[in-house]
Design a protein around this motif. Structure first.
Motif, short mmCIF file in Angstrom:
data_model
loop_
_atom_site.label_atom_id
_atom_site.label_comp_id
_atom_site.label_asym_id
_atom_site.label_seq_id
_atom_site.Cartn_x
_atom_site.Cartn_y
_atom_site.Cartn_z
N LEU A 52 0.82 -1.21 0.00
CA LEU A 52 0.00 0.00 0.00
C LEU A 52 0.86 1.27 0.00
O LEU A 52 0.33 2.37 -0.09
CB LEU A 52 -0.93 -0.02 1.22
N ASN A 53 2.16 1.11 0.10
CA ASN A 53 3.10 2.23 0.13
C ASN A 53 2.83 3.20 1.29
O ASN A 53 2.72 4.41 1.09
CB ASN A 53 3.10 3.00 -1.19
N PRO A 54 2.71 2.69 2.52
CA PRO A 54 2.44 3.60 3.64
C PRO A 54 3.54 4.63 3.86
O PRO A 54 3.26 5.74 4.34
CB PRO A 54 2.32 2.64 4.83
N LEU A 55 4.78 4.29 3.49
CA LEU A 55 5.88 5.22 3.72
C LEU A 55 5.88 6.38 2.72
O LEU A 55 6.65 7.32 2.87
CB LEU A 55 7.21 4.48 3.68
N SER A 56 4.99 6.31 1.72
CA SER A 56 4.84 7.45 0.81
C SER A 56 4.38 8.70 1.56
O SER A 56 4.54 9.82 1.09
CB SER A 56 3.85 7.12 -0.31
N VAL A 57 3.80 8.49 2.76
CA VAL A 57 3.34 9.61 3.58
C VAL A 57 4.52 10.52 3.95
O VAL A 57 4.34 11.73 4.11
CB VAL A 57 2.64 9.08 4.85
N GLY A 58 5.72 9.96 4.06
CA GLY A 58 6.88 10.75 4.45
C GLY A 58 7.68 11.31 3.29
O GLY A 58 8.76 11.88 3.50
N ILE A 59 7.18 11.17 2.06
CA ILE A 59 7.93 11.58 0.86
C ILE A 59 7.25 12.78 0.20
O ILE A 59 6.03 12.79 0.02
CB ILE A 59 8.03 10.41 -0.14
N PRO A 60 8.01 13.81 -0.18
CA PRO A 60 7.42 15.00 -0.82
C PRO A 60 6.70 14.66 -2.12
O PRO A 60 7.04 13.68 -2.80
CB PRO A 60 8.63 15.90 -1.08
N THR A 61 5.72 15.46 -2.48
CA THR A 61 4.90 15.20 -3.67
C THR A 61 5.73 15.25 -4.95
O THR A 61 5.46 14.50 -5.89
CB THR A 61 3.76 16.23 -3.78
N GLU A 62 6.75 16.10 -5.01
CA GLU A 62 7.53 16.21 -6.24
C GLU A 62 8.33 14.95 -6.55
O GLU A 62 8.85 14.79 -7.66
CB GLU A 62 8.46 17.43 -6.21
N TYR A 63 8.41 14.06 -5.57
CA TYR A 63 9.11 12.79 -5.80
C TYR A 63 8.13 11.62 -5.83
O TYR A 63 8.54 10.46 -5.79
CB TYR A 63 10.17 12.57 -4.72
N GLU A 72 -0.60 13.81 8.40
CA GLU A 72 -0.74 12.48 7.83
C GLU A 72 0.27 11.51 8.43
O GLU A 72 -0.04 10.33 8.67
CB GLU A 72 -0.60 12.54 6.31
N ASN A 73 1.49 11.97 8.69
CA ASN A 73 2.49 11.11 9.33
C ASN A 73 2.01 10.64 10.69
O ASN A 73 2.14 9.46 11.04
CB ASN A 73 3.82 11.88 9.48
N ILE A 74 1.47 11.56 11.48
CA ILE A 74 1.01 11.21 12.83
C ILE A 74 -0.20 10.29 12.76
O ILE A 74 -0.32 9.33 13.54
CB ILE A 74 0.70 12.49 13.62
N LEU A 99 13.24 9.36 6.39
CA LEU A 99 12.65 10.07 5.24
C LEU A 99 12.54 11.57 5.46
O LEU A 99 12.84 12.37 4.55
CB LEU A 99 11.28 9.48 4.92
N GLN A 100 12.10 11.98 6.63
CA GLN A 100 11.94 13.42 6.87
C GLN A 100 13.27 14.17 6.85
O GLN A 100 13.37 15.22 6.19
CB GLN A 100 11.18 13.65 8.18
N PRO A 101 14.32 13.68 7.53
CA PRO A 101 15.61 14.39 7.40
C PRO A 101 16.19 14.33 6.00
O PRO A 101 16.83 15.29 5.56
CB PRO A 101 16.51 13.68 8.42
#
Length: 502
Positions: A52-63, A72-74, A99-101
């Motif tokens: 389901l790609n849950p870690l996509s929540v921590g990735i910017p939209t341009e990527y 959304e992360n919380i 991902l965030q750093p």
């Protein structure tokens, strides 16, 4: 640049799908109560959930990600922790500690590569700071690097990194070794890809950790070569980068706590309603009501923290200077996790002492949250140090006068003026610094609960939470103002052998 996915699910739909998949793998295909007592996560669990790609929540939209939106992360962490605290922590390690750093500080080529692998190949990442001889004393870490021709050679040993042996990517912390052989004071961060030549990390030992069985921890030996393109670029110094990273992570602890606390509260209410003692349900007993009320207060406090963190903890903000706030949130909410698990175990009784029961298991699963990313005793002392330093700076000696104008405490402190209206001793012992930090953390959290009430959060829940916080502050002040100072007695076993006195 990776193109943005055009057909991403709306976030509410995404969370609903995640809940369904977790229910399928944890309750239909398998029983989480049996899975949770075994080391590691079964491959089908991670395959179904990561698809389901849950870690996509921590990735910017341009990527191609969902945007690294803190709300959304919380919410992701909270949704996962209702079913599995270990899964939620896995998400938290990946998002808050990697991902965030990377999104905020990595260079462009590294971002493209990392985010592509996360989105299209279900890769994972973690952070290595702690060393065998340097836990909380991270600034004196001995992992070092030298740089030549744009390549940094990193050598050292790290341990207690969550996802040891699992993650493909690691943020490695290191201090540069000067030509003199001495280590420089600042800290640098590098992105290590264990699939690349000369970047393999040797796992020397996998620890038999107590609790959180599904997450591997261990001891790692570093002897890797990292190109300059995969260094994080701090906005000021590496130490400030680390503080920004750690404070942001601490501000997301309420997400992991909330789902966990809610699940234990739901399980406890269900049990006490069904359990009959003396011809009536446990729910009708006053002491049971007291425990449930405190658990419910923990739910409200964690919710208030989630609301606050969603507003202030985004990667667009510099959190390096919010030590009192971040330390208060992390330390208090993790204390609430442990207290809630203890209460749930007490209410359920003997059944909770089975490894396959969520209540007793929750005691050992939540306990390390009070230790990692800053031991709570240390964080409480740091809160006091910061408050007293600030009071000295403005030449204020009355604690109430300071707190009533301090932006983190000015709303609720008036309700407890009789407790805080005294001249503070600026040379407190360490144990008193810890106690004062506990008190201040509760006061900071009370203001967050008041703020949540102003958003429309149910008034009865707000009132009950504030009542519990006030009661706790009153009890803590009783200890804080007690001048007794018990000391350790050496050779106690020889002097105090009981048989000699019979």
């Amino acid at each position: 640049m990776i193109s943005k996915k055009e057909h991403q699910l709306p976030f509410d739909t995404f969370l609903k799908e995640l809940k369904q998949r977790m229910h399928n793998v944890f309750h239909t295909r398998a029983d989480i109560n049996n899975l949770a007592v075994k080391r590691g996560m079964p491959p089908f669990v991670m395959r179904e959930i990561m698809d389901l790609n849950p870690l996509s929540v921590g990735i910017p939209t341009e990527y191609g990600g969902r945007g690294s939106i803190m709300r959304e992360n919380i919410a992701l962490l909270s949704t996962a922790s209702y079913e599995s605290l270990a899964l939620s922590l896995t998400f938290g390690i990946n998002s808050a500690l990697f991902l965030q750093p990377v999104a905020k500080y990595a260079q462009e080529d590294a971002k493209k590569e990392v985010f592509n692998r996360f989105l299209n190949h279900q890769n994972m990442g973690g952070l290595m700071i702690t060393e065998p001889g340097f836990g909380s004393d991270a600034l004196n870490m001995q992992t070092s690097h030298t740089t030549e021709n744009g390549i940094s050679h990193i050598q050292g040993t790290k341990h207690w990194a969550g996802l040891t042996g699992w993650a493909e990517f690691w943020l490695l912390t290191s201090r540069e070794r000067a030509p003199s052989g001495n280590l420089k004071r600042d800290i640098e961060f590098f992105i290590c890809d264990v699939n690349k030549p000369n970047q393999q990390i040797v796992v020397e030992e996998i620890y038999e950790n107590l609790g959180l069985y599904q997450i591997p921890y261990g001891k790692n030996r570093l002897d890797v070569l990292i190109p300059d393109s995969h260094k994080l670029i701090p906005h000021t110094t590496g130490v400030m980068l680390m503080l920004d990273l750690l404070h942001r992570s601490r501000m997301q602890f309420p997400g992991m706590a909330l789902g966990f606390i809610q699940r234990l509260l739901d399980e406890s209410i269900l049990h006490v309603r069904e359990r009959l003692v003396g011809g009536k349900s446990l729910f009708e007993y006053d002491q049971v009501q007291s425990r449930l009320a405190r658990m419910q207060a923990a739910y409200t406090i964690a919710s208030a923290m989630c609301i606050h963190s969603s507003r202030v903890a985004g990667i667009e903000n510099d959190l390096s200077g919010i030590g009192v706030e971040a330390n208060s949130v992390k330390s208090y909410v993790t204390d609430l996790m442990q207290e809630t698990a203890q209460s749930a175990t007490q209410l359920v009784g003997a059944q909770a002492y089975k490894l396959t029961h969520i209540a007793g298991r929750g005691i050992t699963d939540s306990r390390p949250f009070q230790i990692f990313e800053g031991s709570n005793d240390i964080l409480y002392a740091q809160i006091s140090e910061a408050v007293i330093k600030s009071m000295k700076k403005i030449k204020e000696t009355n604690l109430y006068n300071y707190l009533k104008q301090y932006h983190l405490t000015q709303k609720f402190v008036a309700e407890t003026k009789n407790l805080f209206d005294f001249e503070i001793n600026t040379t407190l012992s360490q144990r008193k610094m810890v106690e004062l930090g506990q008190i201040v953390s509760r006061l900071v959290s009370a203001d967050l609960v008041v703020n949540a009430g102003e958003t429309g959060f149910p008034a009865k829940l707000i009132k009950n939470a504030l009542t519990v916080i006030r009661q706790d502050i009153e009890m803590m002040f009783s200890s804080f103002k007690n001048s007794s100072h018990p000391e350790v007695v050496e050779n106690y076993s020889e002097q105090g052998e009981w048989l000699r006195f019979t």
